[in-house]
Enzyme design. Structure first.
Site, PDB file in Angstrom:
ATOM      1  N   GLY A  63      -3.436 -35.394  32.946  1.00 45.14           N
ATOM      2  CA  GLY A  63      -3.752 -34.391  33.957  1.00 45.14           C
ATOM      3  C   GLY A  63      -2.623 -34.248  34.950  1.00 45.14           C
ATOM      4  O   GLY A  63      -1.773 -35.133  35.058  1.00 45.14           O
ATOM      5  N   CYS A  90      -2.088 -41.297  29.444  1.00 46.38           N
ATOM      6  CA  CYS A  90      -1.226 -40.748  30.490  1.00 46.38           C
ATOM      7  C   CYS A  90      -1.874 -40.873  31.876  1.00 46.38           C
ATOM      8  O   CYS A  90      -2.022 -41.975  32.371  1.00 46.38           O
ATOM      9  CB  CYS A  90      -0.859 -39.305  30.137  1.00 46.38           C
ATOM     10  SG  CYS A  90       0.632 -38.792  30.998  1.00 46.38           S
ATOM     11  N   TYR A  91      -2.297 -39.761  32.461  1.00 46.59           N
ATOM     12  CA  TYR A  91      -2.968 -39.847  33.759  1.00 46.59           C
ATOM     13  C   TYR A  91      -4.193 -40.763  33.666  1.00 46.59           C
ATOM     14  O   TYR A  91      -4.477 -41.546  34.580  1.00 46.59           O
ATOM     15  CB  TYR A  91      -3.357 -38.438  34.206  1.00 46.59           C
ATOM     16  CG  TYR A  91      -4.172 -38.340  35.482  1.00 46.59           C
ATOM     17  CD1 TYR A  91      -3.648 -38.738  36.701  1.00 46.59           C
ATOM     18  CD2 TYR A  91      -5.472 -37.822  35.448  1.00 46.59           C
ATOM     19  CE1 TYR A  91      -4.405 -38.620  37.873  1.00 46.59           C
ATOM     20  CE2 TYR A  91      -6.230 -37.703  36.606  1.00 46.59           C
ATOM     21  CZ  TYR A  91      -5.693 -38.101  37.811  1.00 46.59           C
ATOM     22  OH  TYR A  91      -6.442 -37.984  38.966  1.00 46.59           O
ATOM     23  N   HIS A 178       1.246 -39.746  24.644  1.00 42.57           N
ATOM     24  CA  HIS A 178       0.190 -38.860  24.148  1.00 42.57           C
ATOM     25  C   HIS A 178       0.004 -39.031  22.644  1.00 42.57           C
ATOM     26  O   HIS A 178       0.632 -38.323  21.864  1.00 42.57           O
ATOM     27  CB  HIS A 178       0.552 -37.398  24.449  1.00 42.57           C
ATOM     28  CG  HIS A 178       0.437 -37.065  25.902  1.00 42.57           C
ATOM     29  ND1 HIS A 178      -0.765 -36.744  26.486  1.00 42.57           N
ATOM     30  CD2 HIS A 178       1.356 -37.038  26.885  1.00 42.57           C
ATOM     31  CE1 HIS A 178      -0.587 -36.506  27.783  1.00 42.57           C
ATOM     32  NE2 HIS A 178       0.703 -36.684  28.047  1.00 42.57           N
ATOM     33  N   GLU A 180      -2.273 -38.024  20.855  1.00 40.88           N
ATOM     34  CA  GLU A 180      -2.949 -36.854  20.266  1.00 40.88           C
ATOM     35  C   GLU A 180      -1.971 -35.772  19.826  1.00 40.88           C
ATOM     36  O   GLU A 180      -2.344 -34.851  19.098  1.00 40.88           O
ATOM     37  CB  GLU A 180      -3.958 -36.278  21.275  1.00 40.88           C
ATOM     38  CG  GLU A 180      -3.371 -35.596  22.513  1.00 40.88           C
ATOM     39  CD  GLU A 180      -2.985 -36.551  23.636  1.00 40.88           C
ATOM     40  OE1 GLU A 180      -2.806 -37.761  23.372  1.00 40.88           O
ATOM     41  OE2 GLU A 180      -2.841 -36.097  24.785  1.00 40.88           O
ATOM     42  N   SER A 235     -13.995  -8.559  16.258  1.00 39.46           N
ATOM     43  CA  SER A 235     -12.635  -8.151  16.623  1.00 39.46           C
ATOM     44  C   SER A 235     -11.745  -8.100  15.388  1.00 39.46           C
ATOM     45  O   SER A 235     -10.638  -7.570  15.437  1.00 39.46           O
ATOM     46  CB  SER A 235     -12.045  -9.151  17.616  1.00 39.46           C
ATOM     47  OG  SER A 235     -11.785 -10.370  16.940  1.00 39.46           O
ATOM     48  N   GLY A 236     -12.219  -8.702  14.297  1.00 41.79           N
ATOM     49  CA  GLY A 236     -11.359  -8.812  13.127  1.00 41.79           C
ATOM     50  C   GLY A 236     -10.705 -10.178  13.060  1.00 41.79           C
ATOM     51  O   GLY A 236     -10.127 -10.548  12.050  1.00 41.79           O
ATOM     52  N   GLY A 237     -10.806 -10.925  14.148  1.00 37.92           N
ATOM     53  CA  GLY A 237     -10.263 -12.283  14.155  1.00 37.92           C
ATOM     54  C   GLY A 237     -11.226 -13.232  13.446  1.00 37.92           C
ATOM     55  O   GLY A 237     -12.337 -12.861  13.063  1.00 37.92           O
ATOM     56  N   VAL A 238     -10.751 -14.467  13.270  1.00 33.37           N
ATOM     57  CA  VAL A 238     -11.520 -15.458  12.531  1.00 33.37           C
ATOM     58  C   VAL A 238     -12.856 -15.768  13.207  1.00 33.37           C
ATOM     59  O   VAL A 238     -13.920 -15.760  12.578  1.00 33.37           O
ATOM     60  CB  VAL A 238     -10.696 -16.771  12.432  1.00 33.37           C
ATOM     61  CG1 VAL A 238     -11.482 -17.840  11.707  1.00 33.37           C
ATOM     62  CG2 VAL A 238      -9.369 -16.517  11.764  1.00 33.37           C
ATOM     63  N   ASP A 239     -12.815 -16.002  14.511  1.00 33.04           N
ATOM     64  CA  ASP A 239     -13.998 -16.510  15.198  1.00 33.04           C
ATOM     65  C   ASP A 239     -15.159 -15.522  15.164  1.00 33.04           C
ATOM     66  O   ASP A 239     -16.289 -15.878  14.842  1.00 33.04           O
ATOM     67  CB  ASP A 239     -13.662 -16.849  16.658  1.00 33.04           C
ATOM     68  CG  ASP A 239     -12.463 -17.779  16.768  1.00 33.04           C
ATOM     69  OD1 ASP A 239     -12.223 -18.524  15.797  1.00 33.04           O
ATOM     70  OD2 ASP A 239     -11.771 -17.762  17.803  1.00 33.04           O
ATOM     71  N   SER A 240     -14.874 -14.262  15.511  1.00 32.17           N
ATOM     72  CA  SER A 240     -15.987 -13.320  15.573  1.00 32.17           C
ATOM     73  C   SER A 240     -16.526 -13.025  14.173  1.00 32.17           C
ATOM     74  O   SER A 240     -17.715 -12.768  13.999  1.00 32.17           O
ATOM     75  CB  SER A 240     -15.573 -12.042  16.297  1.00 32.17           C
ATOM     76  OG  SER A 240     -14.546 -11.387  15.600  1.00 32.17           O
ATOM     77  N   THR A 241     -15.667 -13.096  13.168  1.00 32.98           N
ATOM     78  CA  THR A 241     -16.146 -12.877  11.801  1.00 32.98           C
ATOM     79  C   THR A 241     -17.081 -14.003  11.388  1.00 32.98           C
ATOM     80  O   THR A 241     -18.166 -13.775  10.861  1.00 32.98           O
ATOM     81  CB  THR A 241     -14.952 -12.818  10.819  1.00 32.98           C
ATOM     82  OG1 THR A 241     -14.031 -11.842  11.292  1.00 32.98           O
ATOM     83  CG2 THR A 241     -15.407 -12.450   9.425  1.00 32.98           C
ATOM     84  N   LYS A 377     -10.998 -24.481  16.499  1.00 34.89           N
ATOM     85  CA  LYS A 377     -10.529 -23.479  15.544  1.00 34.89           C
ATOM     86  C   LYS A 377     -10.522 -23.961  14.086  1.00 34.89           C
ATOM     87  O   LYS A 377     -10.997 -23.255  13.192  1.00 34.89           O
ATOM     88  CB  LYS A 377      -9.107 -23.066  15.937  1.00 34.89           C
ATOM     89  CG  LYS A 377      -8.622 -21.828  15.253  1.00 34.89           C
ATOM     90  CD  LYS A 377      -9.054 -20.637  16.036  1.00 34.89           C
ATOM     91  CE  LYS A 377      -8.572 -19.343  15.501  1.00 34.89           C
ATOM     92  NZ  LYS A 377      -8.979 -18.252  16.408  1.00 34.89           N
TER      93      LYS A 377
HETATM   94  N1  GLN Z   1       0.487 -36.392  36.760  1.00 35.80           N
HETATM   95  C1  GLN Z   1       0.759 -37.648  36.147  1.00 35.80           C
HETATM   96  C2  GLN Z   1       2.253 -37.925  36.036  1.00 35.80           C
HETATM   97  O1  GLN Z   1       3.063 -37.075  36.305  1.00 35.80           O
HETATM   98  C3  GLN Z   1       0.167 -37.688  34.752  1.00 35.80           C
HETATM   99  C4  GLN Z   1       0.831 -36.727  33.830  1.00 35.80           C
HETATM  100  C5  GLN Z   1       0.077 -36.538  32.544  1.00 35.80           C
HETATM  101  O2  GLN Z   1      -1.074 -36.951  32.409  1.00 35.80           O
HETATM  102  N2  GLN Z   1       0.680 -35.839  31.611  1.00 35.80           N
HETATM  103  O3  GLN Z   1       2.638 -39.014  35.672  1.00 35.80           O
END
Ligand code: GLN
Length: 521
Positions: A63, A90-91, A178, A180, A235-241, A377
């Protein structure tokens, strides 16, 4: 939402507004775990006890805040009190460190992008299956954990992070990087290891995706009579279809699928959509409202204003049509990231509704039906495949809601729409002829706001400048300009300047994301 018992308790991702919250949730689902993903604000409103009552593990996302702003101390303290296994990213990692008595301050060296991490405790189960103790991961932080909390084990370090990973007791882990993000080595493996260490039950796959969508649909239409008439915004997009086909199959509703022809679709889009849905036994009603849209856009140049005007008009028109048909409800292809981004998740008093009853908000007296609102998605695509929707639709390139309007810099006029539509059709055709579409995330043309001199048939022409954009990406979080063969680019240039009157120049956009975005506006 998902009925929970011991066997199917989900992972709860608490989102502190990081860029990658959706990715965390998606990764766990890809690994076969159930996930609930909630913004911190929603968790706060509903109460931590309430939302964690039936979860098997909690992940704290990244965050933009710094922990000394103390914005989320109460949430973290309350989750810590539950004793549920936790993973801070991270945060989230910084929050855990602070709340457990460690010290966080400005990083000696902020780290952004690919960063080498050295693993100090390769025997820790969180690193099971790692084949190296130096790994390349994706970081993005200004702050860092400087001193670990008392009793914590420092598991990894990097140049800018003296505590790049830590374990506190055997139920709490934190990582500064990260996992993820697909660029992080062993990222999914780390998430899976954490889930295994934490004893999170597996149980997310095809049938759960279908069940969740059907259950959500049934709950949302519970207040409607069997044959009630609703319109479906296609809309023609995946989700609405997918939403429309699902509702056709799993409800008794009298569904009128409506496609608003706002005059800003790419060439062939409306026809292809109508044909594809017809092949699934669904007749789409195309309502031409292009004059209203193009009139409303007259004189507008600011991208945000353009977007706002279009989305307001879109909803006004849909509601007008719904009224005309005497519809009681409106089906939309809203998906989980839309729900979270729009801040549309129910707050304190409705968190339970969100879990058990589904979202049932009346807008202009219509019941809003969003059966895909808990899906990502890729899950919508999987669902679409189960429902027999052809790949030609499921793999369609995303087109932004406002269509070509955001691919025209400055004022949108009929003439400019025609120019960009024709140029865009050429880009698509050439790429398709060369069979390059598989490797590309998106490819399209933009009508820039510049003009440039050209000579056509010995006659000087001061014409339009078209930019061509083609990017490679795996989830649109990051993207790279595609290295299209020079001959292909040349062919695009030749055809656009020949076939689209008024264009004197064609450019190729080399910019990656970041720093650019994929679309121009
Ligand atoms: N704001 C925090 C930092 O700058 C955490 C950043 C993040 O979670 N990507 O270290």
């Amino acid at each position: 939402m998902v009925k929970t018992s011991g066997e199917n308790r989900p992972v709860l991702v608490i989102d502190f507004g990081g860029q990658y919250g959706h990715l965390i949730a998606r990764r766990f689902r890809e690994l076969g775990y159930r996930v609930t993903h909630l913004p911190a604000k929603t968790v706060k409103g509903a109460g931590v006890r309430e939302v964690t009552a039936e979860v098997a593990g909690v992940v704290l996302s990244g965050g933009p805040a710094s922990v000394w702003e103390s914005m989320h101390d109460d949430i973290v303290r309350a989750v810590l009190n539950t004793g549920i296994p936790m993973l801070g990213i991270c945060y989230g990692h910084q929050l855990l460190a602070k709340m457990l008595g460690g010290r966080v301050s400005k990083a000696p060296k902020p780290e952004f992008g690919p960063t080498e991490v050295r693993i100090l405790r390769p025997e820790d189960p969180i690193f099971k299956g790692f084949h190296s103790d130096r790994i390349l991961v994706w970081m993005s932080h200004n702050d860092a954990v400087i001193t670990p909390p008392p009793g914590a084990e420092v598991l990894a370090v990097s140049e800018g992070s003296p505590v790049a990973a830590m374990r506190v007791g055997d139920r709490i882990y934190g990582v500064q990087w990260h996992p993820e993000v697909s660029h992080s080595q062993y990222g999914s493996r780390l998430l899976m290891n954490w889930a295994e260490i934490s004893g999170i039950p597996r149980g997310w796959g095809e049938s759960e995706i279908l069940n969740l969508a059907v259950q959500t649909l049934k709950e949302q239409i519970a207040g409607l009579e069997g044959g009630a008439r609703v319109i479906s915004a296609v809309s023609g997009g995946v989700d609405s279809t997918v939403a429309t086909v699902l509702a056709e199959k799993y409800s008794e509703l009298d569904i009128i699928p409506v496609l608003l022809e706002h005059g800003l679709h790419p060439a062939g889009w409306v026809e292809d959509t109508v044909d594809a849905l017809r092949s699934l036994g669904i007749e789409v009603v195309v309502v031409d409202v292009s004059d209203r849209f193009l009139d409303a856009l007259k004189g507008l140049t600011d991208p945000e204003v353009k977007r706002k005007v279009i989305s307001r008009l879109y909803f006004d028109e849909l509601h007008r049509i719904a009224k005309e048909y005497n519809a009681k409800g409106l089906i939309q292809g809203t998906i989980y990231p839309d729900v979270i981004e729009s801040g549309g998740l129910p707050g304190a008093d409705r968190i339970k509704t969100h879990h058990n009853i589904g979202h049932r908000e009346a807008a202009h007296g219509l019941i809003i039906i969003e059966p895909l609102r808990w899906l990502y998605k890729d899950e919508v695509r999987r669902l679409g495949r189960m429902l027999g929707i052809p790949d030609s639709i499921l793999n369609r390139q995303p087109v932004p809601g406002p269509g070509l309007a955001v691919r025209i810099e400055g004022e949108v006029t009929r003439e400019k729409v025609e120019v960009v539509r024709r140029a865009d059709a050429i880009v698509r055709e050439v790429i398709r002829n060369h069979k390059l579409e598989e490797g590309l995330w998106q490819y399209f043309a933009i009508l820039t706001g510049s003009r440039a001199t050209g000579v056509k048939g010995d006659r000087r022409e001061y014409g339009y400048v078209i930019a061509v954009r083609a990017v490679e990406s795996s989830e649109a979080m990051t993207a790279r300009a595609a290295r299209l063969p020079w001959e292909v680019l040349e062919e695009i240039m030749v055809r656009i300047t020949r076939e689209v009157p008024g264009v004197t120049r064609v450019l190729y956009d080399l910019t990656s994301k970041p720093p650019a975005t994929i679309e121009w506006e």
